[in-house]
Design a protein around this motif. Structure first.
Motif, PDB file in Angstrom:
ATOM      1  N   PRO A 161     -24.180  10.029  25.124  1.00  0.00           N
ATOM      2  CA  PRO A 161     -24.479   9.169  24.106  1.00  0.00           C
ATOM      3  C   PRO A 161     -23.002   8.307  24.010  1.00  0.00           C
ATOM      4  CG  PRO A 161     -25.326  10.868  23.528  1.00  0.00           C
ATOM      5  CD  PRO A 161     -24.742  11.644  24.468  1.00  0.00           C
ATOM      6  N   LEU A 162     -24.064   6.833  24.072  1.00  0.00           N
ATOM      7  CA  LEU A 162     -21.909   6.140  24.298  1.00  0.00           C
ATOM      8  C   LEU A 162     -21.349   6.097  22.470  1.00  0.00           C
ATOM      9  CD1 LEU A 162     -23.081   2.908  26.584  1.00  0.00           C
ATOM     10  CD2 LEU A 162     -20.850   5.080  26.777  1.00  0.00           C
ATOM     11  N   SER A 163     -22.714   6.062  21.631  1.00  0.00           N
ATOM     12  CA  SER A 163     -21.525   6.161  19.932  1.00  0.00           C
ATOM     13  C   SER A 163     -21.508   7.114  19.853  1.00  0.00           C
ATOM     14  CB  SER A 163     -22.491   5.925  19.167  1.00  0.00           C
ATOM     15  OG  SER A 163     -24.392   7.026  19.047  1.00  0.00           O
ATOM     16  N   ALA A 164     -21.939   7.795  20.108  1.00  0.00           N
ATOM     17  CA  ALA A 164     -21.023   9.388  19.271  1.00  0.00           C
ATOM     18  C   ALA A 164     -19.781   9.712  20.491  1.00  0.00           C
ATOM     19  CB  ALA A 164     -21.584  10.617  19.837  1.00  0.00           C
ATOM     20  N   LEU A 165     -19.723   8.850  21.397  1.00  0.00           N
ATOM     21  CA  LEU A 165     -18.946   9.167  22.218  1.00  0.00           C
ATOM     22  C   LEU A 165     -17.463   8.488  21.772  1.00  0.00           C
ATOM     23  CD1 LEU A 165     -17.070  10.474  24.613  1.00  0.00           C
ATOM     24  CD2 LEU A 165     -18.145   8.471  25.906  1.00  0.00           C
ATOM     25  N   ARG A 166     -17.794   6.741  21.790  1.00  0.00           N
ATOM     26  CA  ARG A 166     -17.098   5.732  21.381  1.00  0.00           C
ATOM     27  C   ARG A 166     -15.780   6.944  19.279  1.00  0.00           C
ATOM     28  NH1 ARG A 166     -15.497   0.498  20.873  1.00  0.00           N
ATOM     29  NH2 ARG A 166     -14.900  -0.482  18.852  1.00  0.00           N
ATOM     30  N   ALA A 167     -17.363   7.329  19.108  1.00  0.00           N
ATOM     31  CA  ALA A 167     -16.814   7.566  17.407  1.00  0.00           C
ATOM     32  C   ALA A 167     -15.801   8.853  17.764  1.00  0.00           C
ATOM     33  CB  ALA A 167     -18.257   8.537  16.898  1.00  0.00           C
ATOM     34  N   GLY A 168     -16.215   9.922  18.788  1.00  0.00           N
ATOM     35  CA  GLY A 168     -15.046  10.503  18.819  1.00  0.00           C
ATOM     36  C   GLY A 168     -13.402  10.476  19.323  1.00  0.00           C
ATOM     37  N   LEU A 169     -13.794   9.447  20.473  1.00  0.00           N
ATOM     38  CA  LEU A 169     -12.504   8.285  20.610  1.00  0.00           C
ATOM     39  C   LEU A 169     -11.977   7.827  19.616  1.00  0.00           C
ATOM     40  CD1 LEU A 169     -13.957   7.323  24.286  1.00  0.00           C
ATOM     41  CD2 LEU A 169     -12.378   9.363  23.904  1.00  0.00           C
ATOM     42  N   GLU A 170     -12.345   7.105  18.603  1.00  0.00           N
ATOM     43  CA  GLU A 170     -11.524   6.796  17.798  1.00  0.00           C
ATOM     44  C   GLU A 170     -11.721   7.717  16.853  1.00  0.00           C
ATOM     45  OE1 GLU A 170     -15.119   4.441  15.861  1.00  0.00           O
ATOM     46  OE2 GLU A 170     -14.201   3.030  17.247  1.00  0.00           O
ATOM     47  N   ARG A 171     -11.470   8.506  16.807  1.00  0.00           N
ATOM     48  CA  ARG A 171     -11.469   9.738  15.475  1.00  0.00           C
ATOM     49  C   ARG A 171     -10.036  10.572  15.991  1.00  0.00           C
ATOM     50  NH1 ARG A 171     -16.623  10.840  14.349  1.00  0.00           N
ATOM     51  NH2 ARG A 171     -16.893  11.770  16.423  1.00  0.00           N
ATOM     52  N   LEU A 172      -9.956  10.549  17.990  1.00  0.00           N
ATOM     53  CA  LEU A 172      -8.805  10.736  19.039  1.00  0.00           C
ATOM     54  C   LEU A 172      -7.034  10.348  18.515  1.00  0.00           C
ATOM     55  CD1 LEU A 172      -7.536  12.897  20.284  1.00  0.00           C
ATOM     56  CD2 LEU A 172      -8.776  11.726  22.073  1.00  0.00           C
ATOM     57  N   ALA A 173      -7.974   8.976  18.380  1.00  0.00           N
ATOM     58  CA  ALA A 173      -6.938   7.728  18.245  1.00  0.00           C
ATOM     59  C   ALA A 173      -6.269   7.768  17.397  1.00  0.00           C
ATOM     60  CB  ALA A 173      -7.729   6.760  18.445  1.00  0.00           C
ATOM     61  N   ASP A 210      -6.247  10.296  14.914  1.00  0.00           N
ATOM     62  CA  ASP A 210      -5.462  11.883  15.105  1.00  0.00           C
ATOM     63  C   ASP A 210      -4.212  11.853  16.148  1.00  0.00           C
ATOM     64  OD1 ASP A 210      -7.175  12.917  13.250  1.00  0.00           O
ATOM     65  OD2 ASP A 210      -8.396  14.230  14.921  1.00  0.00           O
ATOM     66  N   HIS A 211      -3.443  11.142  17.174  1.00  0.00           N
ATOM     67  CA  HIS A 211      -2.794  10.981  17.925  1.00  0.00           C
ATOM     68  C   HIS A 211      -2.037  10.128  17.662  1.00  0.00           C
ATOM     69  CE1 HIS A 211      -0.479  11.762  21.376  1.00  0.00           C
ATOM     70  NE2 HIS A 211      -1.047  12.690  21.699  1.00  0.00           N
ATOM     71  N   HIS A 258      -8.771  18.972  20.627  1.00  0.00           N
ATOM     72  CA  HIS A 258      -9.144  17.964  20.078  1.00  0.00           C
ATOM     73  C   HIS A 258     -11.041  18.389  20.256  1.00  0.00           C
ATOM     74  CE1 HIS A 258      -5.533  16.068  17.945  1.00  0.00           C
ATOM     75  NE2 HIS A 258      -5.160  16.156  19.403  1.00  0.00           N
ATOM     76  N   LYS A 259     -11.427  18.701  20.959  1.00  0.00           N
ATOM     77  CA  LYS A 259     -12.693  18.950  21.110  1.00  0.00           C
ATOM     78  C   LYS A 259     -13.903  18.668  19.955  1.00  0.00           C
ATOM     79  CE  LYS A 259     -13.561  20.238  26.001  1.00  0.00           C
ATOM     80  NZ  LYS A 259     -13.440  21.577  26.906  1.00  0.00           N
ATOM     81  N   VAL A 260     -13.303  19.962  19.558  1.00  0.00           N
ATOM     82  CA  VAL A 260     -13.999  20.118  18.056  1.00  0.00           C
ATOM     83  C   VAL A 260     -13.700  19.765  16.932  1.00  0.00           C
ATOM     84  CG1 VAL A 260     -14.133  22.225  16.455  1.00  0.00           C
ATOM     85  CG2 VAL A 260     -14.141  22.484  18.613  1.00  0.00           C
TER      86      VAL A 260
END
Length: 175
Positions: free
Chosen positions: A79-91, A93-94, A132-134
Protein backbone atom coordinates in the motif's frame (compact mmCIF):
# COMPACT_ATOMS: atom_id res chain seq x y z
CA UNK A 1 73.09 -3.97 -23.07
CA UNK A 2 71.35 -6.15 -20.47
CA UNK A 3 74.22 -5.86 -17.97
CA UNK A 4 74.22 -2.07 -18.20
CA UNK A 5 70.46 -1.88 -17.66
CA UNK A 6 70.64 -4.25 -14.68
CA UNK A 7 73.34 -2.13 -13.05
CA UNK A 8 71.27 0.99 -13.55
CA UNK A 9 68.21 -0.60 -12.00
CA UNK A 10 70.00 -2.00 -8.97
CA UNK A 11 71.99 1.15 -8.34
CA UNK A 12 75.30 -0.54 -9.13
CA UNK A 13 78.05 1.68 -10.43
CA UNK A 14 80.43 -1.00 -11.77
CA UNK A 15 83.41 1.35 -11.75
CA UNK A 16 81.56 4.28 -13.34
CA UNK A 17 82.02 7.84 -12.24
CA UNK A 18 79.34 10.40 -12.98
CA UNK A 19 81.45 13.12 -14.48
CA UNK A 20 78.75 14.97 -16.37
CA UNK A 21 77.21 16.12 -13.09
CA UNK A 22 79.18 18.43 -10.85
CA UNK A 23 80.08 16.48 -7.71
CA UNK A 24 79.18 13.07 -9.13
CA UNK A 25 80.26 10.09 -7.05
CA UNK A 26 82.60 7.32 -7.96
CA UNK A 27 82.32 3.60 -7.29
CA UNK A 28 83.73 3.79 -3.75
CA UNK A 29 82.03 7.00 -2.63
CA UNK A 30 79.03 6.66 -0.32
CA UNK A 31 75.63 7.80 -1.53
CA UNK A 32 74.84 11.36 -0.56
CA UNK A 33 71.47 12.14 1.00
CA UNK A 34 68.91 14.03 -1.00
CA UNK A 35 68.92 17.67 -0.10
CA UNK A 36 66.81 20.73 -0.69
CA UNK A 37 66.76 22.21 -4.18
CA UNK A 38 69.92 24.21 -4.93
CA UNK A 39 69.86 27.95 -4.40
CA UNK A 40 72.49 28.84 -7.00
CA UNK A 41 71.56 29.05 -10.68
CA UNK A 42 73.00 26.16 -12.67
CA UNK A 43 73.62 24.01 -9.58
CA UNK A 44 72.47 20.40 -9.50
CA UNK A 45 70.26 18.89 -6.81
CA UNK A 46 71.45 15.56 -5.48
CA UNK A 47 68.89 12.79 -5.40
CA UNK A 48 69.24 9.76 -3.18
CA UNK A 49 67.24 6.55 -2.99
CA UNK A 50 63.91 6.52 -1.17
CA UNK A 51 64.70 5.04 2.22
CA UNK A 52 61.12 4.95 3.51
CA UNK A 53 60.05 1.53 4.72
CA UNK A 54 57.48 0.08 2.30
CA UNK A 55 55.53 -1.53 5.15
CA UNK A 56 54.97 1.76 7.00
CA UNK A 57 51.40 2.94 7.30
CA UNK A 58 50.70 6.34 5.81
CA UNK A 59 51.46 9.19 8.19
CA UNK A 60 48.35 11.14 7.23
CA UNK A 61 45.13 9.53 8.47
CA UNK A 62 42.68 8.64 5.74
CA UNK A 63 39.81 11.09 5.48
CA UNK A 64 36.24 10.00 4.94
CA UNK A 65 34.83 11.12 1.61
CA UNK A 66 31.31 11.74 0.42
CA UNK A 67 29.77 9.25 -1.99
CA UNK A 68 26.50 9.69 -3.88
CA UNK A 69 24.39 6.55 -3.55
CA UNK A 70 21.34 5.45 -5.51
CA UNK A 71 19.73 2.37 -3.98
CA UNK A 72 16.92 0.62 -5.89
CA UNK A 73 14.63 -1.85 -4.13
CA UNK A 74 11.67 -3.88 -5.37
CA UNK A 75 9.24 -6.54 -4.25
CA UNK A 76 5.59 -7.37 -3.75
CA UNK A 77 3.00 -4.64 -4.08
CA UNK A 78 2.66 -2.59 -0.90
CA UNK A 79 0.00 0.00 0.00
CA UNK A 80 1.38 3.39 -1.04
CA UNK A 81 0.49 5.13 2.22
CA UNK A 82 2.41 2.56 4.31
CA UNK A 83 5.38 2.69 1.93
CA UNK A 84 5.49 6.49 1.98
CA UNK A 85 5.35 6.55 5.79
CA UNK A 86 8.22 4.02 5.97
CA UNK A 87 10.37 5.99 3.53
CA UNK A 88 9.70 9.19 5.46
CA UNK A 89 10.84 7.48 8.69
CA UNK A 90 13.97 6.29 6.85
CA UNK A 91 14.61 9.85 5.64
CA UNK A 92 14.30 11.11 9.19
CA UNK A 93 16.72 8.45 10.53
CA UNK A 94 19.39 8.79 7.83
CA UNK A 95 21.50 11.93 8.07
CA UNK A 96 22.46 12.56 4.43
CA UNK A 97 19.15 11.51 2.86
CA UNK A 98 18.35 13.42 -0.34
CA UNK A 99 15.20 12.00 -1.83
CA UNK A 100 13.16 8.89 -2.43
CA UNK A 101 10.82 8.02 -5.27
CA UNK A 102 8.40 5.16 -4.96
CA UNK A 103 5.68 3.11 -6.60
CA UNK A 104 3.64 0.22 -5.21
CA UNK A 105 6.28 -2.39 -6.08
CA UNK A 106 9.61 -0.51 -6.21
CA UNK A 107 11.48 2.49 -4.85
CA UNK A 108 14.67 4.46 -5.40
CA UNK A 109 16.56 6.17 -2.60
CA UNK A 110 19.23 8.82 -3.24
CA UNK A 111 21.52 10.01 -0.51
CA UNK A 112 25.09 10.92 0.41
CA UNK A 113 27.20 8.47 2.36
CA UNK A 114 30.38 9.35 4.22
CA UNK A 115 32.95 6.56 3.97
CA UNK A 116 36.67 5.98 3.60
CA UNK A 117 36.43 4.41 0.14
CA UNK A 118 34.00 3.04 -2.42
CA UNK A 119 34.07 -0.43 -0.91
CA UNK A 120 32.94 0.88 2.49
CA UNK A 121 30.26 3.14 0.97
CA UNK A 122 28.82 0.24 -1.05
CA UNK A 123 28.84 -2.07 1.98
CA UNK A 124 26.97 0.51 4.07
CA UNK A 125 24.46 1.08 1.26
CA UNK A 126 23.79 -2.64 0.90
CA UNK A 127 22.97 -2.84 4.61
CA UNK A 128 20.74 0.25 4.70
CA UNK A 129 17.44 -1.31 3.67
CA UNK A 130 17.82 -4.42 5.83
CA UNK A 131 18.87 -2.51 8.93
CA UNK A 132 15.94 -0.11 8.69
CA UNK A 133 13.21 -2.60 7.71
CA UNK A 134 11.95 -2.98 11.26
CA UNK A 135 12.61 0.51 12.66
CA UNK A 136 11.12 2.33 9.64
CA UNK A 137 8.44 -0.32 8.89
CA UNK A 138 9.74 -0.86 5.35
CA UNK A 139 8.39 -3.66 3.16
CA UNK A 140 10.47 -6.88 2.90
CA UNK A 141 11.81 -5.95 -0.53
CA UNK A 142 15.19 -6.87 -1.94
CA UNK A 143 17.87 -4.58 -3.30
CA UNK A 144 17.82 -4.75 -7.10
CA UNK A 145 20.28 -1.98 -7.94
CA UNK A 146 23.09 0.07 -6.47
CA UNK A 147 25.14 2.93 -7.83
CA UNK A 148 27.89 4.58 -5.81
CA UNK A 149 29.97 7.43 -7.27
CA UNK A 150 32.30 9.90 -5.64
CA UNK A 151 31.33 13.52 -5.19
CA UNK A 152 33.43 14.83 -8.09
CA UNK A 153 31.94 12.30 -10.53
CA UNK A 154 28.41 13.12 -9.42
CA UNK A 155 28.91 16.87 -9.91
CA UNK A 156 30.64 16.31 -13.24
CA UNK A 157 27.70 14.21 -14.48
CA UNK A 158 25.18 16.84 -13.40
CA UNK A 159 27.24 19.61 -15.05
CA UNK A 160 27.42 17.62 -18.30
CA UNK A 161 23.68 16.92 -18.21
CA UNK A 162 23.99 13.14 -17.79
CA UNK A 163 23.48 12.35 -14.12
CA UNK A 164 20.39 14.45 -13.85
CA UNK A 165 19.49 15.41 -10.31
CA UNK A 166 16.22 13.98 -9.03
CA UNK A 167 13.11 15.89 -10.11
CA UNK A 168 12.25 16.71 -6.48
CA UNK A 169 15.15 17.49 -4.20
CA UNK A 170 14.44 16.41 -0.68
CA UNK A 171 11.58 14.39 0.64
CA UNK A 172 9.64 11.35 -0.49
CA UNK A 173 7.70 11.53 -3.77
CA UNK A 174 5.79 9.11 -5.99
CA UNK A 175 7.18 8.34 -9.46
Amino acid sequence: MERRREAALTGGTAGRRLTSIDGGRGADAPAEPAGPPPQEPGAVRRVGPDRRDEGEPPTVPEQARLWHVVLSVAGRTTPLSALRAGLERLAHDHSFFLTARYAADHAEIRYWEQARDLHDAAAIALRLWGEHKVTASLPPWEIVGLEVVDRATYHKRVAEGFGDPPPHLGGVHPY
